[in-house]
Design a protein around this motif. Sequence first.
Motif, PDB file in Angstrom:
ATOM      1  N   GLY A 398       0.805  -1.222   0.000  1.00 14.03           N
ATOM      2  CA  GLY A 398       0.000   0.000   0.000  1.00 14.03           C
ATOM      3  C   GLY A 398       0.836   1.269   0.000  1.00 14.03           C
ATOM      4  O   GLY A 398       0.315   2.353   0.198  1.00 14.03           O
ATOM      5  N   CYS A 399       2.149   1.138  -0.219  1.00 12.57           N
ATOM      6  CA  CYS A 399       2.993   2.333  -0.251  1.00 12.57           C
ATOM      7  C   CYS A 399       2.810   3.033  -1.596  1.00 12.57           C
ATOM      8  O   CYS A 399       2.280   2.451  -2.528  1.00 12.57           O
ATOM      9  CB  CYS A 399       4.458   1.969  -0.063  1.00 12.57           C
ATOM     10  SG  CYS A 399       5.109   0.932  -1.362  1.00 12.57           S
ATOM     11  N   PHE A 400       3.211   4.297  -1.683  1.00 18.83           N
ATOM     12  CA  PHE A 400       3.052   4.978  -2.968  1.00 18.83           C
ATOM     13  C   PHE A 400       4.312   5.730  -3.382  1.00 18.83           C
ATOM     14  O   PHE A 400       5.201   5.982  -2.573  1.00 18.83           O
ATOM     15  CB  PHE A 400       1.836   5.898  -2.966  1.00 18.83           C
ATOM     16  CG  PHE A 400       1.860   6.949  -1.908  1.00 18.83           C
ATOM     17  CD1 PHE A 400       2.479   8.158  -2.144  1.00 18.83           C
ATOM     18  CD2 PHE A 400       1.257   6.727  -0.680  1.00 18.83           C
ATOM     19  CE1 PHE A 400       2.501   9.130  -1.178  1.00 18.83           C
ATOM     20  CE2 PHE A 400       1.273   7.688   0.295  1.00 18.83           C
ATOM     21  CZ  PHE A 400       1.900   8.889   0.052  1.00 18.83           C
ATOM     22  N   PHE A 401       4.373   6.060  -4.655  1.00 23.21           N
ATOM     23  CA  PHE A 401       5.550   6.699  -5.235  1.00 23.21           C
ATOM     24  C   PHE A 401       5.099   7.965  -5.946  1.00 23.21           C
ATOM     25  O   PHE A 401       4.110   7.948  -6.662  1.00 23.21           O
ATOM     26  CB  PHE A 401       6.210   5.760  -6.255  1.00 23.21           C
ATOM     27  CG  PHE A 401       6.610   4.444  -5.658  1.00 23.21           C
ATOM     28  CD1 PHE A 401       7.916   4.228  -5.249  1.00 23.21           C
ATOM     29  CD2 PHE A 401       5.678   3.441  -5.489  1.00 23.21           C
ATOM     30  CE1 PHE A 401       8.282   3.030  -4.697  1.00 23.21           C
ATOM     31  CE2 PHE A 401       6.037   2.227  -4.927  1.00 23.21           C
ATOM     32  CZ  PHE A 401       7.346   2.022  -4.528  1.00 23.21           C
ATOM     33  N   GLU A 402       5.829   9.047  -5.731  1.00 23.62           N
ATOM     34  CA  GLU A 402       5.419  10.301  -6.347  1.00 23.62           C
ATOM     35  C   GLU A 402       6.576  10.969  -7.067  1.00 23.62           C
ATOM     36  O   GLU A 402       7.706  10.949  -6.588  1.00 23.62           O
ATOM     37  CB  GLU A 402       4.869  11.252  -5.272  1.00 23.62           C
ATOM     38  CG  GLU A 402       3.376  11.104  -5.123  1.00 23.62           C
ATOM     39  CD  GLU A 402       2.799  11.998  -4.052  1.00 23.62           C
ATOM     40  OE1 GLU A 402       3.541  12.442  -3.167  1.00 23.62           O
ATOM     41  OE2 GLU A 402       1.578  12.235  -4.106  1.00 23.62           O
ATOM     42  N   LEU A 421       2.919   6.395  -8.735  1.00 24.55           N
ATOM     43  CA  LEU A 421       2.235   5.118  -8.616  1.00 24.55           C
ATOM     44  C   LEU A 421       1.571   5.042  -7.252  1.00 24.55           C
ATOM     45  O   LEU A 421       2.233   5.217  -6.235  1.00 24.55           O
ATOM     46  CB  LEU A 421       3.221   3.966  -8.815  1.00 24.55           C
ATOM     47  CG  LEU A 421       2.518   2.659  -9.167  1.00 24.55           C
ATOM     48  CD1 LEU A 421       3.295   1.916 -10.222  1.00 24.55           C
ATOM     49  CD2 LEU A 421       2.292   1.783  -7.968  1.00 24.55           C
ATOM     50  N   LYS A 422       0.252   4.835  -7.272  1.00 25.43           N
ATOM     51  CA  LYS A 422      -0.461   4.823  -5.989  1.00 25.43           C
ATOM     52  C   LYS A 422      -1.343   3.596  -5.883  1.00 25.43           C
ATOM     53  O   LYS A 422      -1.869   3.126  -6.898  1.00 25.43           O
ATOM     54  CB  LYS A 422      -1.318   6.074  -5.882  1.00 25.43           C
ATOM     55  CG  LYS A 422      -0.447   7.295  -5.708  1.00 25.43           C
ATOM     56  CD  LYS A 422      -1.231   8.552  -5.631  1.00 25.43           C
ATOM     57  CE  LYS A 422      -0.245   9.698  -5.497  1.00 25.43           C
ATOM     58  NZ  LYS A 422      -0.854  10.994  -5.562  1.00 25.43           N
ATOM     59  N   GLY A 429      -9.256  -0.376   3.705  1.00 26.87           N
ATOM     60  CA  GLY A 429      -7.814  -0.156   3.672  1.00 26.87           C
ATOM     61  C   GLY A 429      -7.042  -1.190   2.885  1.00 26.87           C
ATOM     62  O   GLY A 429      -5.841  -1.042   2.685  1.00 26.87           O
ATOM     63  N   SER A 430      -7.732  -2.248   2.444  1.00 31.14           N
ATOM     64  CA  SER A 430      -7.010  -3.256   1.666  1.00 31.14           C
ATOM     65  C   SER A 430      -6.771  -2.728   0.242  1.00 31.14           C
ATOM     66  O   SER A 430      -7.471  -1.836  -0.220  1.00 31.14           O
ATOM     67  CB  SER A 430      -7.802  -4.558   1.630  1.00 31.14           C
ATOM     68  OG  SER A 430      -9.059  -4.332   1.024  1.00 31.14           O
ATOM     69  N   VAL A 431      -5.774  -3.312  -0.402  1.00 31.18           N
ATOM     70  CA  VAL A 431      -5.385  -2.809  -1.725  1.00 31.18           C
ATOM     71  C   VAL A 431      -6.187  -3.517  -2.817  1.00 31.18           C
ATOM     72  O   VAL A 431      -6.168  -4.739  -2.915  1.00 31.18           O
ATOM     73  CB  VAL A 431      -3.870  -3.026  -1.963  1.00 31.18           C
ATOM     74  CG1 VAL A 431      -3.460  -2.509  -3.339  1.00 31.18           C
ATOM     75  CG2 VAL A 431      -3.069  -2.316  -0.883  1.00 31.18           C
ATOM     76  N   ALA A 432      -6.913  -2.736  -3.605  1.00 32.64           N
ATOM     77  CA  ALA A 432      -7.707  -3.317  -4.695  1.00 32.64           C
ATOM     78  C   ALA A 432      -6.914  -3.344  -5.989  1.00 32.64           C
ATOM     79  O   ALA A 432      -7.249  -4.061  -6.912  1.00 32.64           O
ATOM     80  CB  ALA A 432      -8.988  -2.518  -4.887  1.00 32.64           C
ATOM     81  N   GLY A 433      -5.858  -2.538  -6.038  1.00 29.73           N
ATOM     82  CA  GLY A 433      -5.055  -2.473  -7.247  1.00 29.73           C
ATOM     83  C   GLY A 433      -4.132  -1.270  -7.186  1.00 29.73           C
ATOM     84  O   GLY A 433      -3.928  -0.696  -6.119  1.00 29.73           O
ATOM     85  N   THR A 434      -3.581  -0.916  -8.337  1.00 30.73           N
ATOM     86  CA  THR A 434      -2.691   0.245  -8.361  1.00 30.73           C
ATOM     87  C   THR A 434      -3.032   1.125  -9.556  1.00 30.73           C
ATOM     88  O   THR A 434      -3.627   0.662 -10.525  1.00 30.73           O
ATOM     89  CB  THR A 434      -1.218  -0.180  -8.497  1.00 30.73           C
ATOM     90  OG1 THR A 434      -1.036  -0.819  -9.753  1.00 30.73           O
ATOM     91  CG2 THR A 434      -0.783  -1.103  -7.384  1.00 30.73           C
TER      92      THR A 434
END
Lengths: 683, 128
Positions: A398-402, A421-422, A429-434
Amino acid sequence: MTLLSSKLDRVIKGTLHDEIITPKCYFFQESLARLLKIAVGLVTPDGKLAVMHNAMPPYSKLGQSPRLAAAYREFFLQIPEVCGGEGHERIIYDPLGLPVGVLPLHDGSSLILGGFIERRDLERLTELQNRLRSLGLDDDGKLWLEMVLLSLKDLRDKLNHLKALYKQGFRSINENTELGRQALILSAVEEINKLMVSTLNPDLFNLESILDLVASSLVILTDGEGALAFTYCHPRQVITTTRGEGREKMQALAEEWASAAARGANPAASFSGAVGKSGLKLQTETIESESASTVLGVIAPPDKHLRAALAAFGKQVAIALEVSALYEVIQQRFGMLFNSIRQGIVATDSAGKVMLFNQAAGTIFETLGCGLAVGELFSECGFCHQIEKAAASAAATGCFFEQQRAALGPEDNLTHLSWDLKPLLRDDGSVAGTVLVLDDITEPVKHLWEIQDWERLNMAIEVAAGLAHEIRNPLATAKAAIQLYEIIHDEAKRRELMGKLENELDRMNQVLTTFLSLSKPMQDHSLQPINIAETVRELALLLKGEAHMNEIELVVKLPAEELPPVVGSDNGLKQVFMNITRNAFEAMAKGGRLEISLSGSGNGVAVNFQDNGAGIPPENLANITRPFFTTKLGGTGLGLSISSTIVKMMGGEMRIESKPGEGTTVTIILPTACGTVNAAPFS
Amino acid sequence: MDVVVIDDDEGVRWVLQQALAVQNISCSAARNGPEGINAVSRQKPRLAIVDIKLGAMNGLDVARLICKIDRNLKILFVTGYNEVIKGMVEPGLPVLGIVEKPFNVAELLQLVRQGLEAPDKTARPAVN
C-alpha cells in the motif's frame, strides 16, 4: 466469460445433484426458518454446521470469538452421535447453556433450532453472561438483548412444528412431485439470480460477463416423464446437465442448439424445430434490447411454475440488459474523459493485471515498443523494471511513489517520464489495485537541455571576454613599448623597453597558460601529502603586501601542535587559497579583517577563511560555485567554481556561510593522508 | 604634477610613465583606488589616467571620488574592455576620453596634451 460459465456450471450441477435433491435445499430451510421465526441450521452427518438460516446471536457472533467458534465446533461434532436416529427430536444445551432443538434426518444430518433462552429465567441469564465472558465474548448487555427469547415450551412447539412440516415437505421434495419440480426450478432461478447479482460487484464487474449471460439463452427443460434437465446454452458452448430418462433427448437438443449457433442461425428457431421433433413443447420469451437479443425457452408439459420461473428470469435478464446498456454509456463517457487526459494512466488489480488504461498510456507504451493489454500482467509488458517493482510493492504494502523519473528507450532517443504510482484502496484499507500515472516530459527535458546549451555558450563568451581583458594589459604595455622604441633614441632606455617587451610577452603566455589550466583544474596537480600549515604560511607571506595595501588585517592562526598532512595538490591548494583570499579582499573594499585558521576536523583538516566584508546575499550564495557566476565587474566567475572542483577532486569539501553586512566564512575540509592520522587531534 | 597614472598593472604604469616622460610631462603612479585618491589629494595633478578595472575599488568609483577632491581634474580612462563600458561612466565627469588597451602611444599622448592645454572650464563632459 470462462469464469462465469464455470460458475454457472457449478451452480447447475450443484443445485441438481447435491443440494436440491437432498434435504439441504436452502430455500426450504430458509422458508422454515422464516415461517417459524427461529434460526434453522443443518448439521451434516460428520458433525459440521453446513448452513444456518435466520442466524441470530450467538450463531451470528461465531466469527468474532475464536474460542466461541471452537466451542461450537465441538458442540456440532457431538450432535450426530448424541441425537442419531431419524425423527427422534430432542432438546440439548449448547456451549452457552442455551437450549437447542435437534431434529435428526434420514441421511444422518440434523436440523437444529437454536440460540434461545427461556424467558424470565434469570439464573440462566447470569450463567449465559458468565459463559460469554469465559469464552472471550465480553457481553456488554447487548448481545442477549439481540436474542429472541422464548420459553422452553415454545421451542418444543416449534421443534414439533418443524418436524411436521419437514416430514410433509420432504415427502414432496423430489423430482417426481409437482412441489419438487417447483422447488427445483425456484432454486435454480435463485442461483441464476445470485449469479446475476454477483456480476454487479464493482470488483468483478465486467460488461462482457453480463452480456455473456444475457445474450445466452437459458433453457429449462423437463421431459415428458417428469425428469428435470437444466441446459445452459451459449453460441460457443453448451453445458448440459440432465437427469432421468430424458437424458439422451436433452443432449440431442443441446447439440442441435450448438450447431445452430455455430451456423450463425437463430438458435431459438431451429431449436424449436428440434424440440418439436422430440415431442416436447417449447415456450419462449424473447427479451430485446439495443445490445442483445435473448431468447429464453422452456420446454415442458404446460406448467405454470415453469412459466413463472421463465418470466422471473426474463425480468432479471431485462434488468441486466438495462444495467449493461447504462454501463456502456458510462463507459463511453468515462472513456472520453479518461482519454482526454494528457497523462498516461494504467490501472491494475491487486494481482497486477492491467484493468484499464487510457490512450495517452497506450501511446507511451507504443512509443517504447511495449504491448499493453487489458487482462495481461503489467509486469510482463516489459515496460520499466523500476516501475514494475514499484507496482508490486504498492500492491503488497500500500505504499506509494510520487514524482519519480525514468528515462526509457534507445540511448539516442530517450523518452523521459515522470511517474506516480499509488495503490487503489478499498474502504477497509485493503489494496484493490494500483494506478500508474505517466507524464511524458521528453519535450520539457530537451528544452531544458537546449537552455543549458545556451548557458554554456554564454559562459564561453564570458570566458573569452575575461581572457581578452587579461591579455590586454600586457598587450598594451608591449605595444606602447614598441611605439616608444620608435620615439626614444637613448640606447639604455631602448634596451629597457625591449626587456619590458619580452617580459610582457612572457606575461601574455602566462595568462594563457593559467586560463588553460583553469579549464583542467587538476591537470598537473598530482596528489601528495601536504603540510597544510606550511601552505597557509606561504600564502600569508605572499598576500601580506596586498592585504596591507587594501587596509586589511590578515591574521593567521595555526594550531600549536603539528597537523597531519593532507592529501592534495600543492599548486591546486595554493590556487584555491589564493582565490578565496582574493574574494575576501574584494568583499572588504573599505578594509577589514581576514582570519585564516587551521584545525583538525574528524578525519581531516579544516581551513577557515573568515572575513568581515560585505557578505553574500542569499540569492547569490546558492550560485556562487556555479561556473561563470560573477557579480564582479570583469570577473570571470570561474574562481570559486574551479576552487570547489579542485577541493572535490582532493576528496575534500568546501562550505560557504555568509551574512550580508557581517561577512563570509569559507571552510575547506581536506582528508588527511591515509594511515598517517590519529583521527582528530584538534577536534 | 601634471598627471597621475592609476592602474593596477605594473607594465602599463611603467610604460605610461615612460611615454609621458618623453613628452616631458611630469607624472606619478598609483596601484589602486586608495593610492590614487591619496596621490590626487597630495600632488594636485591636472589630469588622471585611470584604469577602469582596478580591483576592489573600480576606476569609475575612483574617478568620481578624485573629481570631488579636485574639481579641475580631468580624467582619461584606459580599459581592457570594449566600448560597453562607456555607458557605465557617470555623466557630468570631466572625461577626456576612454582609451582601449592596447592603445596607440601617440594618440594617447595627444589626448593628454589636449587635456593639459585646455582651460579648466572647457573640459568636456562625460562621453556620450
